[in-house]
Design a protein around this motif. Structure first.
Motif, PDB file in Angstrom:
ATOM      1  N   THR A   2      23.875  59.085  36.411  1.00  0.00           N
ATOM      2  CA  THR A   2      23.662  59.499  37.785  1.00  0.00           C
ATOM      3  C   THR A   2      22.835  58.470  38.532  1.00  0.00           C
ATOM      4  OG1 THR A   2      22.892  61.293  39.167  1.00  0.00           O
ATOM      5  CG2 THR A   2      21.570  60.801  37.234  1.00  0.00           C
ATOM      6  N   ARG A   3      23.093  58.346  39.795  1.00  0.00           N
ATOM      7  CA  ARG A   3      22.351  57.389  40.602  1.00  0.00           C
ATOM      8  C   ARG A   3      20.910  57.846  40.780  1.00  0.00           C
ATOM      9  NH1 ARG A   3      27.545  57.108  43.005  1.00  0.00           N
ATOM     10  NH2 ARG A   3      28.279  54.992  43.227  1.00  0.00           N
ATOM     11  N   ILE A  90      27.795  58.062  48.605  1.00  0.00           N
ATOM     12  CA  ILE A  90      29.099  57.441  48.379  1.00  0.00           C
ATOM     13  C   ILE A  90      29.719  57.049  49.712  1.00  0.00           C
ATOM     14  CG2 ILE A  90      31.391  57.786  47.397  1.00  0.00           C
ATOM     15  CD1 ILE A  90      30.161  59.939  45.644  1.00  0.00           C
ATOM     16  N   ALA A 365      28.993  54.209  32.540  1.00  0.00           N
ATOM     17  CA  ALA A 365      29.741  54.392  33.789  1.00  0.00           C
ATOM     18  C   ALA A 365      29.093  55.471  34.647  1.00  0.00           C
ATOM     19  CB  ALA A 365      31.191  54.755  33.492  1.00  0.00           C
ATOM     20  N   ASP A 366      29.291  55.341  35.961  1.00  0.00           N
ATOM     21  CA  ASP A 366      28.814  56.371  36.880  1.00  0.00           C
ATOM     22  C   ASP A 366      29.733  57.585  36.819  1.00  0.00           C
ATOM     23  OD1 ASP A 366      26.706  54.886  37.722  1.00  0.00           O
ATOM     24  OD2 ASP A 366      27.698  54.121  39.520  1.00  0.00           O
ATOM     25  N   GLY A 367      29.190  58.732  37.098  1.00  0.00           N
ATOM     26  CA  GLY A 367      29.997  59.939  37.230  1.00  0.00           C
ATOM     27  C   GLY A 367      30.157  60.701  35.935  1.00  0.00           C
ATOM     28  N   GLY A 522      26.355  61.222  42.852  1.00  0.00           N
ATOM     29  CA  GLY A 522      27.182  60.280  42.114  1.00  0.00           C
ATOM     30  C   GLY A 522      27.864  60.862  40.908  1.00  0.00           C
ATOM     31  N   TRP A 523      27.883  62.184  40.786  1.00  0.00           N
ATOM     32  CA  TRP A 523      28.538  62.804  39.640  1.00  0.00           C
ATOM     33  C   TRP A 523      30.064  62.709  39.750  1.00  0.00           C
ATOM     34  CZ3 TRP A 523      25.221  67.900  39.819  1.00  0.00           C
ATOM     35  CH2 TRP A 523      23.909  67.592  39.449  1.00  0.00           C
ATOM     36  N   ARG A 525      32.939  60.259  41.224  1.00  0.00           N
ATOM     37  CA  ARG A 525      33.039  58.882  41.668  1.00  0.00           C
ATOM     38  C   ARG A 525      34.111  58.702  42.731  1.00  0.00           C
ATOM     39  NH1 ARG A 525      33.899  57.942  36.242  1.00  0.00           N
ATOM     40  NH2 ARG A 525      35.851  56.903  36.833  1.00  0.00           N
ATOM     41  N   GLU A 526      33.974  57.624  43.462  1.00  0.00           N
ATOM     42  CA  GLU A 526      34.935  57.296  44.526  1.00  0.00           C
ATOM     43  C   GLU A 526      36.334  57.117  43.959  1.00  0.00           C
ATOM     44  OE1 GLU A 526      35.724  53.685  47.732  1.00  0.00           O
ATOM     45  OE2 GLU A 526      33.806  53.864  46.702  1.00  0.00           O
ATOM     46  N   ASP A 527      36.458  56.379  42.847  1.00  0.00           N
ATOM     47  CA  ASP A 527      37.791  56.124  42.312  1.00  0.00           C
ATOM     48  C   ASP A 527      38.441  57.400  41.800  1.00  0.00           C
ATOM     49  OD1 ASP A 527      35.695  55.760  40.189  1.00  0.00           O
ATOM     50  OD2 ASP A 527      37.481  55.755  38.922  1.00  0.00           O
ATOM     51  N   GLN A 528      37.642  58.384  41.373  1.00  0.00           N
ATOM     52  CA  GLN A 528      38.221  59.647  40.919  1.00  0.00           C
ATOM     53  C   GLN A 528      38.829  60.409  42.085  1.00  0.00           C
ATOM     54  OE1 GLN A 528      34.645  61.099  38.948  1.00  0.00           O
ATOM     55  NE2 GLN A 528      35.761  61.138  37.017  1.00  0.00           N
TER      56      GLN A 528
END
Length: 565
Positions: A2-3, A90, A365-367, A522-523, A525-528
C-alpha cells in the motif's frame, strides 16, 4: 504494498479527489437506455429531514453538504475522506476509467462451475413429509387454503409460463437447495443446457395442513407473499441486474403443483444439515411434500452465483481482499444507480464463485485486488430500498421493516445486531446502538418524527460491509500470519468502518466512501481498472424448458434481458 500516506483529515472536501470523480461517473448502467428528458428535481420532497441529516459523512458535528437532486445524485459521491495533504491519489484518464468501472469484474468469463451432487442420500420421512393422517386444520391453514388471488395477480400470472416442478427439474437434472432468503427458497439447477439459480416465492395458494407431530415439533410456515412484496423485489432486481456483482436475471415463471422426489430430497438434506449445525433452529419453509395441485410459486431464474459465503472456505488473504473490495464496489455502483440499500447482506446473501484460477501476488507490487480469481454476487433484495433515478416523481421501493419487530429484538443470529444498528441509526442518527429491549415500539419517534424506512440512509451498507469484514476475519482458515498482516494493512479502514468505534471517530457514510478509500490507498491499481473487460454483461438464456413444448429441447424460450416482465 500500500502507498504511504499521512494522517487523513476528515470532513467536508474542498474539492473532489480523483477517486470520487471516477465513481461519480459510473452511474449509468451499461445497457440501460437514457430517458428522453431528465429534469433535475430535488429529492427532499420524497425523503424526510432525517435523510438530509444522515447524508453528512461525519457522524459527530461535521460540516453539512447540500442535499443531492436526482440529477446531482448521479454526479456526486459523498465521502468520508477529506482532501489529504500528502495522499498519493491514483491519476487516471476519465473516459478510460468510466469504461473500466462499468465493465464486468476483472478477467474473462469462464463457464459456470458444475454443481456438486446431493450431499447424501436421504430416505423420505413418512411421518414428517407425508402427512396423510392425523392432520389438524388450524384457522391459519384454513386461511391459506381459502386464499383467493386478486385480479391483478391473475393478470400478472397470465403473462408468464406455467410449469410444473417436473419441468423445473426432470429426472437426470440436478437440483440443490443452497439457501433460505427472506422471502424465498433458493436452489441451484444444473442440466445439459447450463446452470441457474432459482428463487421460489410461494404465492397465496393452498398447502397441506401441519400434522400434530409437526405442530408439536415447533414447525412454523413462512407466510405466502403478496403481489406487492414480490413485484417490489423484482423491480429492484431489474434496476440492479446490469451492475457487476448483482444477480443476472434470466426469466420468471409460475410453478404449480406437487413436488418431485428430487426437490423433496434436497429440502431434507438441507434441513437435516441445519439441524445438526444448529439444533435450536426452527424450520420455516414448508416441506415440499405438502404441496398440492394448486400450490403456486413465482420462480425467478438467475445466473449461477456460486456458493453462499457461509459455505465458502476462506483460506487465503487474497480472497478476503477481493470479496471485501468487490462487495464495496458493487454497493457503491448500486448507491449511485438506484440510491440502493440492501439492508440484509449477511453471509447467506453474498455468494462467491471461483471464476478464474488464482494468481500469485508479487509482494513488491502495488495493490491487493484481483488475485484470488473470485467473483461475488449479491442476492435477495426482499428487505431492500431503491428508487428509479431516471424518473423525476418516482417514489422509493421500500420494505417496511417495522412490520416485524422480532427482527430487531432477536439475539439468535449474529446479523440481528446489524438490524438493530440500522434501526438505531434511523432513530438517533448516531452510533449509540440501542439494545434489543428498546425495539418493541413500532414506528417509534426518532430525531425527526416517527421512524420511516423510506429514508435513504446509505450508512446501512457500511454496517453490512463491516459485518462482512468481521465475518471473514472470524471464519478465516488459512495462514494466521497472513491474516494478521491483512488486519494490519486494513487497520485504518477498519477504524472508520467499525460501527463500535469510539464516538469521536468519524465513519464512512456509504459504500462509495469505502470504495474511494481503497482507490486512494492504492489497493486497487490503475492497470487493474483499465484492464477490465469493457464488454456488456452477457445475456443468458433460461435453462428451464417445458416437457410439453414440441420444440423444447431444440430452443428454450429466450427471455428479455434484465427486464423481467
Amino acid at each position: 504494498m500500500t502507498r504511504a500516506t499521512t494522517t487523513r483529515q476528515y470532513g467536508k472536501q474542498s474539492k473532489k479527489s480523483k477517486a470520487e470523480r471516477m465513481f461519480a461517473e459510473l452511474v449509468q448502467s451499461p445497457i440501460r437506455e437514457p430517458p428522453a428528458k431528465q429534469d433535475a428535481k430535488p429529492i427532499d420532497d420524497q425523503v424526510g429531514p432525517l435523510t438530509q441529516r444522515l447524508s453528512d459523512i461525519q457522524l459527530q458535528e461535521s460540516p453539512k453538504r447540500p442535499r443531492k437532486t436526482k440529477k446531482t445524485a448521479k454526479k456526486d459521491v459523498s465521502t468520508v475522506v477529506g482532501e489529504p495533504e500528502a495522499l498519493d491519489v491514483i491519476e487516471l484518464n476519465g473516459d478510460s476509467v468510466v469504461k473500466a468501472l462499468k465493465a464486468a469484474p476483472i478477467g474473462e468469463d469462464v463457464p459456470a462451475t458444475k454443481v456438486h451432487a446431493l450431499e447424501d442420500k436421504v430416505d423420505i420421512d413418512q411421518r414428517g413429509d407425508h402427512p396423510h393422517e392425523n392432520e389438524i386444520q388450524t384457522p391459519e391453514a384454513d386461511a391459506k387454503t381459502g386464499a383467493e388471488e386478486s385480479v391483478s395477480t391473475r393478470a400478472e400470472e397470465a403473462d408468464l409460463r406455467v410449469l410444473t416442478w417436473g419441468d423445473v427439474c426432470p429426472p437426470g437434472d440436478q437440483i440443490v437447495k443452497i439457501a433460505e432468503a427472506s422471502s424465498a427458497e433458493v436452489y441451484r439447477i444444473t442440466n445439459k443446457r447450463g446452470t441457474s439459480i432459482i428463487k421460489a416465492i410461494r404465492l397465496p395458494s393452498p398447502i397441506k395442513a401441519l400434522t400434530k407431530a409437526q405442530v408439536t415439533s415447533g414447525l412454523v410456515d413462512e407466510e405466502p407473499h403478496s403481489e406487492g412484496d414480490v413485484n417490489s423485489e423484482l423491480q429492484i432486481s431489474e434496476w440492479l441486474a446490469d451492475i457487476p456483482g448483482f444477480a443476472v436475471y434470466k426469466e420468471r415463471y409460475i410453478v404449480q403443483g406437487k413436488t418431485t422426489r428430487e426437490l423433496l430430497e434436497t429440502h431434507q438434506v438441507v434441513q437435516k444439515r441445519m439441524k445438526r449445525e444448529d439444533p435450536g433452529r426452527a424450520q420455516y419453509y414448508p416441506s415440499p411434500s405438502r404441496y398440492l395441485d394448486d400450490t403456486k410459486f413465482l420462480v425467478v431464474e438467475l445466473g449461477d452465483a456460486g456458493k453462499p459465503l457461509e459455505d465458502w472456505q476462506l483460506d487465503s488473504v487474497d480472497q478476503l481482499w477481493d470479496i471485501l473490495l468487490l462487495e464495496a464496489i458493487a454497493l457503491a455502483r448500486a448507491e449511485e444507480v438506484a440510491m440502493f440499500e440492501h439492508r440484509d447482506l449477511h453471509e447467506g446473501n453474498l455468494c462467491v464463485k471461483q471464476a478464474r484460477p488464482p494468481r500469485r501476488r508479487d509482494p513488491k507490487a502495488d495493490g491487493f485486488f484481483g488475485y484470488s480469481g473470485l467473483e461475488i454476487t449479491i442476492l435477495d433484495y426482499g428487505l431492500s430500498r431503491a428508487e428509479d433515478l431516471t424518473c423525476d416523481d418516482s417514489a422509493p421501493i421500500v420494505y417496511d421493516l417495522e412490520r416485524d419487530l422480532s427482527l430487531f429484538t432477536s439475539t439468535y443470529n449474529p446479523q440481528c445486531k446489524v438490524y438493530r444498528q440500522m434501526r438505531s441509526f434511523l432513530l438517533r442518527a448516531d452510533r449509540d446502538w440501542l439494545p434489543p429491549e428498546a425495539h418493541h415500539v413500532p414506528y417509534a419517534k426518532g430525531i425527526d418524527g416517527p421512524l420511516s424506512w423510506d429514508a435513504y440512509v446509505p450508512y446501512t451498507n457500511v454496517l453490512w460491509l463491516a459485518y462482512a469484514y468481521e465475518y471473514m476475519v472470524d471464519h478465516f482458515q488459512g495462514n494466521k500470519r497472513e491474516l494478521a498482516k491483512f488486519k494490519k494493512e486494513t487497520a485504518e479502514l477498519w477504524k472508520y468502518l467499525n460501527p463500535d468505534a469510539p464516538k469521536d471517530v468519524p465513519s464512512f457514510g456509504c459504500a462509495a466512501d469505502v470504495a474511494c478509500f481503497a482507490l486512494e490507498a492504492g489497493w486497487i491499481r490503475e492497470d487493474q481498472l483499465l484492464g477490465a473487460s469493457a464488454s456488456l454483461i452477457d445475456r443468458e438464456d433460461s435453462i428451464i424448458v417445458s416437457r410439453n413444448a414440441p420444440d423444447a429441447e431444440a430452443s428454450p424460450r429466450r427471455p428479455r434481458r434484465g427486464r423481467g416482465s
